[in-house]
Design an enzyme around this catalytic site. Structure first.
Site, PDB file in Angstrom:
ATOM      1  N   GLU A   1       0.482   9.979  -9.574  1.00 45.03           N
ATOM      2  CA  GLU A   1       1.007  11.329  -9.744  1.00 45.03           C
ATOM      3  C   GLU A   1       0.856  12.062  -8.428  1.00 45.03           C
ATOM      4  OE1 GLU A   1      -1.402  12.077 -13.138  1.00 45.03           O
ATOM      5  OE2 GLU A   1      -2.823  13.283 -11.985  1.00 45.03           O
TER       6      GLU A   1
ATOM      7  N   TYR B   1       6.416   7.008  -1.208  1.00 46.95           N
ATOM      8  CA  TYR B   1       6.355   6.243  -2.458  1.00 46.95           C
ATOM      9  C   TYR B   1       7.737   5.674  -2.812  1.00 46.95           C
ATOM     10  CZ  TYR B   1       1.816   8.568  -2.884  1.00 46.95           C
ATOM     11  OH  TYR B   1       0.544   9.023  -2.645  1.00 46.95           O
TER      12      TYR B   1
HETATM   13  C1  LIG Z   1       1.707  10.825   2.586  1.00 48.29           C
HETATM   14  C2  LIG Z   1       1.094  10.121   3.787  1.00 48.29           C
HETATM   15  C3  LIG Z   1      -0.015   9.182   3.306  1.00 48.29           C
HETATM   16  C4  LIG Z   1       2.192   9.289   4.487  1.00 48.29           C
HETATM   17  O1  LIG Z   1       1.583   8.495   5.496  1.00 48.29           O
HETATM   18  P1  LIG Z   1       2.340   8.228   6.900  1.00 48.29           P
HETATM   19  O2  LIG Z   1       1.570   7.218   7.636  1.00 48.29           O
HETATM   20  O3  LIG Z   1       2.577   9.519   7.573  1.00 48.29           O
HETATM   21  O4  LIG Z   1       3.729   7.642   6.374  1.00 48.29           O
HETATM   22  P2  LIG Z   1       4.628   6.557   7.129  1.00 48.29           P
HETATM   23  O5  LIG Z   1       4.691   6.906   8.587  1.00 48.29           O
HETATM   24  O6  LIG Z   1       4.146   5.200   6.765  1.00 48.29           O
HETATM   25  O7  LIG Z   1       6.037   6.819   6.494  1.00 48.29           O
HETATM   26  C5  LIG Z   1       6.567   6.005   5.464  1.00 48.29           C
HETATM   27  C6  LIG Z   1       7.771   6.711   4.880  1.00 48.29           C
HETATM   28  O8  LIG Z   1       7.358   7.904   4.242  1.00 48.29           O
HETATM   29  C7  LIG Z   1       8.328   8.933   4.469  1.00 48.29           C
HETATM   30  N1  LIG Z   1       7.700  10.036   5.204  1.00 48.29           N
HETATM   31  C8  LIG Z   1       6.522  10.023   5.850  1.00 48.29           C
HETATM   32  N2  LIG Z   1       6.261  11.250   6.363  1.00 48.29           N
HETATM   33  C9  LIG Z   1       7.297  12.032   6.022  1.00 48.29           C
HETATM   34  C10 LIG Z   1       7.608  13.406   6.245  1.00 48.29           C
HETATM   35  N3  LIG Z   1       6.775  14.213   6.914  1.00 48.29           N
HETATM   36  N4  LIG Z   1       8.752  13.897   5.708  1.00 48.29           N
HETATM   37  C11 LIG Z   1       9.595  13.093   5.017  1.00 48.29           C
HETATM   38  N5  LIG Z   1       9.352  11.781   4.789  1.00 48.29           N
HETATM   39  C12 LIG Z   1       8.223  11.262   5.279  1.00 48.29           C
HETATM   40  C13 LIG Z   1       9.467   8.287   5.207  1.00 48.29           C
HETATM   41  O9  LIG Z   1      10.388   7.802   4.259  1.00 48.29           O
HETATM   42  C14 LIG Z   1       8.797   7.135   5.900  1.00 48.29           C
HETATM   43  O10 LIG Z   1       9.638   6.072   6.146  1.00 48.29           O
HETATM   44  P3  LIG Z   1      10.564   6.034   7.479  1.00 48.29           P
HETATM   45  O11 LIG Z   1       9.645   6.257   8.625  1.00 48.29           O
HETATM   46  O12 LIG Z   1      11.160   4.670   7.434  1.00 48.29           O
HETATM   47  O13 LIG Z   1      11.547   7.139   7.328  1.00 48.29           O
HETATM   48  C15 LIG Z   1       0.553  11.129   4.829  1.00 48.29           C
HETATM   49  O14 LIG Z   1       1.568  12.072   5.117  1.00 48.29           O
HETATM   50  C16 LIG Z   1      -0.677  11.878   4.369  1.00 48.29           C
HETATM   51  O15 LIG Z   1      -1.799  11.410   4.547  1.00 48.29           O
HETATM   52  N6  LIG Z   1      -0.499  13.083   3.775  1.00 48.29           N
HETATM   53  C17 LIG Z   1      -1.625  13.900   3.344  1.00 48.29           C
HETATM   54  C18 LIG Z   1      -2.341  13.315   2.145  1.00 48.29           C
HETATM   55  C19 LIG Z   1      -1.406  13.077   0.992  1.00 48.29           C
HETATM   56  O16 LIG Z   1      -0.514  13.857   0.716  1.00 48.29           O
HETATM   57  N7  LIG Z   1      -1.620  11.931   0.298  1.00 48.29           N
HETATM   58  C20 LIG Z   1      -0.771  11.530  -0.807  1.00 48.29           C
HETATM   59  C21 LIG Z   1      -1.113  12.214  -2.077  1.00 48.29           C
HETATM   60  S1  LIG Z   1      -2.733  11.812  -2.633  1.00 48.29           S
END
Ligand SMILES: CC(C)(COP(=O)(O)OP(=O)(O)OC[C@H]1O[C@@H](n2cnc3c(N)ncnc32)[C@H](O)[C@@H]1OP(=O)(O)O)[C@@H](O)C(=O)NCCC(=O)NCCS
Length: 152
Positions: A99, A111
């Site tokens: 979620e 996701y």
């Molecule tokens: C959500 C989170 C884990 C993503 O990790 P990340 O290492 O930045 O993500 P990635 O670089 O692997 O990106 C994977 C995909 O996610 C999407 N994505 C990542 N960041 C994004 C952004 N800021 N806006 C839109 N899409 C995004 C894209 O589809 C991306 O794929 P692409 O590069 O081929 O377009 C990170 O932003 C985070 O730690 N956020 C804060 C904590 C959180 O919200 N955790 C999840 C809920 S518990």
């Protein structure tokens, strides 16, 4: 490198959590999750850059929490961490549930890239830091049709 979380990672994990969450897990919760869940970290040059907590339940699993350090986001680490952490689940889950806050567009996009899709909406589920509440999106990934599992 992605590996199982250890007690020595707790300070770094907790620091990342405090940077990214308005309602962060405590160090104790992470400590418990080392024993009760499948908890992983991604590290580079001996620095923990992110973590993932998966809870196996019978033949399913729940993604409880994950985060990448803000300075390292957008580099593909989150996708790699989630993918490899799921692969470490020994119960071979048929489905994985999670979620997520409706406003968390980065997480939802990650996701979706990881083949989760929305199956439900829990209205007014999360408290917002500025007051009020927001919906939770419930997502699922079906793993049972993954042909490669036949050869595991
Ligand atoms: C959500 C989170 C884990 C993503 O990790 P990340 O290492 O930045 O993500 P990635 O670089 O692997 O990106 C994977 C995909 O996610 C999407 N994505 C990542 N960041 C994004 C952004 N800021 N806006 C839109 N899409 C995004 C894209 O589809 C991306 O794929 P692409 O590069 O081929 O377009 C990170 O932003 C985070 O730690 N956020 C804060 C904590 C959180 O919200 N955790 C999840 C809920 S518990």
């Amino acid at each position: 490198m992605i590996r199982l979380m250890q007690a020595s990672d707790l300070a770094a994990v907790s620091q990342i959590e405090n940077l990214v969450q308005t309602h962060p897990w405590t160090k104790n919760q992470f400590e418990e999750s080392i024993n009760s869940h499948v908890s992983t970290v991604i590290e580079q040059d001996h620095q923990v850059l992110g973590f993932c907590i998966l809870q196996p339940v019978v033949d399913e699993a729940n993604l409880l929490l994950m985060a990448i350090h803000p300075s390292q986001q957008g580099k593909g680490l989150g996708y790699q961490l989630l993918d490899e952490s799921i692969a470490l689940l020994k119960n071979n889950p048929v489905q994985i549930f999670l979620e997520v806050r409706e406003s968390n567009k980065a997480a939802i996009a990650l996701y979706e890239k990881s083949e989760f899709h929305q199956i439900d909406l829990r209205k007014n589920y999360y408290p917002k830091p500025e007051g009020g509440r927001e919906h939770a999106i419930i997502m699922v990934k079906t793993c049972g049709d993954d042909f490669s599992k036949l050869f595991k």
